[in-house]
Motif scaffolding. Structure first.
Motif, PDB file in Angstrom:
ATOM      1  N   HIS A 209       0.762  -1.402   0.213  1.00  0.00           N
ATOM      2  CA  HIS A 209       0.005   0.006  -0.076  1.00  0.00           C
ATOM      3  C   HIS A 209       0.840   1.368  -0.052  1.00  0.00           C
ATOM      4  CE1 HIS A 209      -4.016  -1.831   0.663  1.00  0.00           C
ATOM      5  NE2 HIS A 209      -3.174  -2.680   1.151  1.00  0.00           N
ATOM      6  N   PHE A 210       0.315   2.334  -0.226  1.00  0.00           N
ATOM      7  CA  PHE A 210       0.999   3.558  -0.249  1.00  0.00           C
ATOM      8  C   PHE A 210       0.138   4.514   0.433  1.00  0.00           C
ATOM      9  CE2 PHE A 210      -1.841   3.904  -4.354  1.00  0.00           C
ATOM     10  CZ  PHE A 210      -2.134   5.417  -3.846  1.00  0.00           C
ATOM     11  N   GLN A 211       0.754   5.752   1.169  1.00  0.00           N
ATOM     12  CA  GLN A 211       0.028   6.694   2.086  1.00  0.00           C
ATOM     13  C   GLN A 211      -0.236   7.648   0.921  1.00  0.00           C
ATOM     14  OE1 GLN A 211      -0.705   6.285   5.049  1.00  0.00           O
ATOM     15  NE2 GLN A 211      -2.168   8.201   4.791  1.00  0.00           N
ATOM     16  N   ARG A 212      -1.546   7.862   0.898  1.00  0.00           N
ATOM     17  CA  ARG A 212      -1.918   8.987  -0.048  1.00  0.00           C
ATOM     18  C   ARG A 212      -1.861  10.437   0.710  1.00  0.00           C
ATOM     19  NH1 ARG A 212      -5.619   9.104  -4.314  1.00  0.00           N
ATOM     20  NH2 ARG A 212      -6.604  10.978  -4.548  1.00  0.00           N
ATOM     21  N   PRO A 213      -1.292  11.272  -0.066  1.00  0.00           N
ATOM     22  CA  PRO A 213      -1.049  12.892   0.356  1.00  0.00           C
ATOM     23  C   PRO A 213      -2.281  13.389   1.031  1.00  0.00           C
ATOM     24  CG  PRO A 213       0.112  12.351  -1.645  1.00  0.00           C
ATOM     25  CD  PRO A 213      -0.927  11.175  -1.684  1.00  0.00           C
ATOM     26  N   ASN A 214      -2.271  13.913   2.267  1.00  0.00           N
ATOM     27  CA  ASN A 214      -3.427  14.374   2.801  1.00  0.00           C
ATOM     28  C   ASN A 214      -3.899  15.766   1.968  1.00  0.00           C
ATOM     29  OD1 ASN A 214      -3.676  12.388   4.613  1.00  0.00           O
ATOM     30  ND2 ASN A 214      -2.464  13.656   6.125  1.00  0.00           N
ATOM     31  N   ASP A 215      -2.927  16.448   1.332  1.00  0.00           N
ATOM     32  CA  ASP A 215      -3.486  17.456   0.703  1.00  0.00           C
ATOM     33  C   ASP A 215      -3.571  17.590  -0.856  1.00  0.00           C
ATOM     34  OD1 ASP A 215      -0.839  16.867  -0.051  1.00  0.00           O
ATOM     35  OD2 ASP A 215       0.131  18.893   0.289  1.00  0.00           O
ATOM     36  N   PHE A 216      -3.614  16.296  -1.505  1.00  0.00           N
ATOM     37  CA  PHE A 216      -3.700  16.174  -2.780  1.00  0.00           C
ATOM     38  C   PHE A 216      -5.255  16.040  -3.214  1.00  0.00           C
ATOM     39  CE2 PHE A 216      -4.434  13.553  -6.393  1.00  0.00           C
ATOM     40  CZ  PHE A 216      -3.740  14.039  -7.567  1.00  0.00           C
ATOM     41  N   GLU A 217      -5.643  16.949  -3.993  1.00  0.00           N
ATOM     42  CA  GLU A 217      -7.227  16.734  -4.335  1.00  0.00           C
ATOM     43  C   GLU A 217      -7.029  16.786  -6.104  1.00  0.00           C
ATOM     44  OE1 GLU A 217     -10.137  16.584  -3.208  1.00  0.00           O
ATOM     45  OE2 GLU A 217      -9.217  16.829  -1.136  1.00  0.00           O
ATOM     46  N   LEU A 218      -7.525  15.769  -6.720  1.00  0.00           N
ATOM     47  CA  LEU A 218      -7.456  15.483  -8.126  1.00  0.00           C
ATOM     48  C   LEU A 218      -8.129  16.614  -8.735  1.00  0.00           C
ATOM     49  CD1 LEU A 218      -6.724  13.570 -10.283  1.00  0.00           C
ATOM     50  CD2 LEU A 218      -8.589  12.229 -10.075  1.00  0.00           C
ATOM     51  N   ALA A 219      -9.264  17.070  -8.584  1.00  0.00           N
ATOM     52  CA  ALA A 219     -10.101  18.150  -9.232  1.00  0.00           C
ATOM     53  C   ALA A 219      -9.328  19.391  -9.090  1.00  0.00           C
ATOM     54  CB  ALA A 219     -11.465  18.214  -8.601  1.00  0.00           C
ATOM     55  N   THR A 220      -8.550  19.700  -7.969  1.00  0.00           N
ATOM     56  CA  THR A 220      -7.632  20.875  -8.123  1.00  0.00           C
ATOM     57  C   THR A 220      -6.211  20.524  -8.937  1.00  0.00           C
ATOM     58  OG1 THR A 220      -8.529  21.402  -5.874  1.00  0.00           O
ATOM     59  CG2 THR A 220      -6.503  22.412  -6.474  1.00  0.00           C
TER      60      THR A 220
END
Length: 321
Positions: A209-220
């Motif tokens: 697994h990987f840790q998804r960045p908390n500040d990543f928003e695909l729509a942005t």
């Protein structure tokens, strides 16, 4: 699987009223005989469903009957955002779940509201593809979608225009742009990068697994990435003369370049023509693009683009001598 289909049939009949067995069979990708067996099973369980024969016949529920069984399964809930986009849901491998979620939602609405939604669905359709284009649906897309959803790392063999190399990535999202699928993924903690899914030659979903960045928003992220990509490619400017017909063709083949031409246009000595600045890529690539405008464009500068146009035009002419 059958119990889910039975419930979906019930929801669909409640939503849309009388339907033929053929329509239901096509909807659920089963045989007409299977649909009749499903109707018998619903009837045996106490649901007032029956088939009417004849040209205007079909399968229908008793007037006034409404079920309260509209609960969504976990898979249907996950596919809910795609419930109204059938082709996208199908490409991602969740078409059945998305359709079932849509049926259940429609069945849970009051009759008047459900009819209003149905009227919209029958009168408005979104087709995001330009003319003469076909949507891509790479074979690896459903597995890739699962890896994105479950936050599993992947190993791909990727063929870009620069090289052909393996990559291990953390898949952050999938984007459908103009009928083409793109994977947004990061490698080794670096900034996310976009990969065209059809250029993935092999895919291995890893157990890690990987840790998804908390500040990543695909729509942005995506609009900013598209703008940066366009700026990176169209970093040079050419001075051109264009006829009215040339401007029209340019709007069809490159709206972004046409917008810049419109903003910088100025009169020139040649009647019916304008002079303007146009963003371009490399001279070799831009020469082939500008030849689509034929004699309706004249490049004044840079000299490298003029030379590339002459070279390309001479190569075309050599074929027809």
């Amino acid at each position: 699987m059958r119990s889910s289909r039975l419930l979906s049939i019930l929801m669909l009949l409640q939503w849309r009223g009388r339907l033929s067995a053929t329509v239901l069979a096509r909807e659920f990708e089963v045989s007409v005989r299977t649909i009749y067996r499903d109707v018998d099973a619903l009837s045996a369980s106490g649901v007032p469903v029956y088939a009417e024969r004849g040209r205007q016949g079909g399968i229908t529920l008793h007037k006034g009957y409404r079920t309260r069984l509209t609960g969504l399964t976990p898979g249907e809930a996950e596919s809910l955002p795609l419930a109204g986009i059938a082709t996208v849901a199908h490409d991602l491998g969740v078409g059945v779940e998305a359709a079932a979620a849509q049926f259940k939602l429609m069945a849970s609405l009051p009759a008047e509201a459900g009819e209003g939604v149905l009227r919209i669905a029958r009168r408005f359709h979104i087709d995001p593809l330009p003319w003469y284009h076909r949507a891509e649906a790479p074979d690896c897309l459903p597995e890739l979608a699962k890896a994105v959803w479950r936050e599993h790392r992947i190993r791909i063999d990727y063929e870009s225009w620069q090289n052909h190399a393996p990559r291990e990535l953390a898949p952050l999202g999938l984007v459908l742009k103009g009928g083409l699928w793109y994977l947004v993924a990061s490698s080794g903690g670096k900034r996310p990068y976009s990969y065209r899914v059809s250029s993935i030659r092999s895919l291995e979903v890893l157990d890690t697994h990987f840790q998804r960045p908390n500040d990543f928003e695909l729509a942005t992220h995506w609009p900013a990435a598209v703008a940066a990509f366009e700026r990176r490619l169209l970093k040079e400017m050419a001075t051109v003369r264009l006829s009215e017909e040339g401007c029209r063709i340019l709007r069809a083949v490159s709206p972004l370049a046409a917008e810049q031409v419109q903003a910088s246009s100025r009169p020139c000595a040649r009647e019916g023509w304008i002079e303007a600045e146009m963003p371009i890529e490399t001279p070799e690539y831009s020469a082939r693009q500008l030849l689509r405008l034929g004699a309706e464009v004249e490049v004044l500068a840079p000299a490298s683009l003029r030379r590339a146009l002459v070279h390309e035009a001479q190569a075309v002419l050599a074929h027809y001598r």
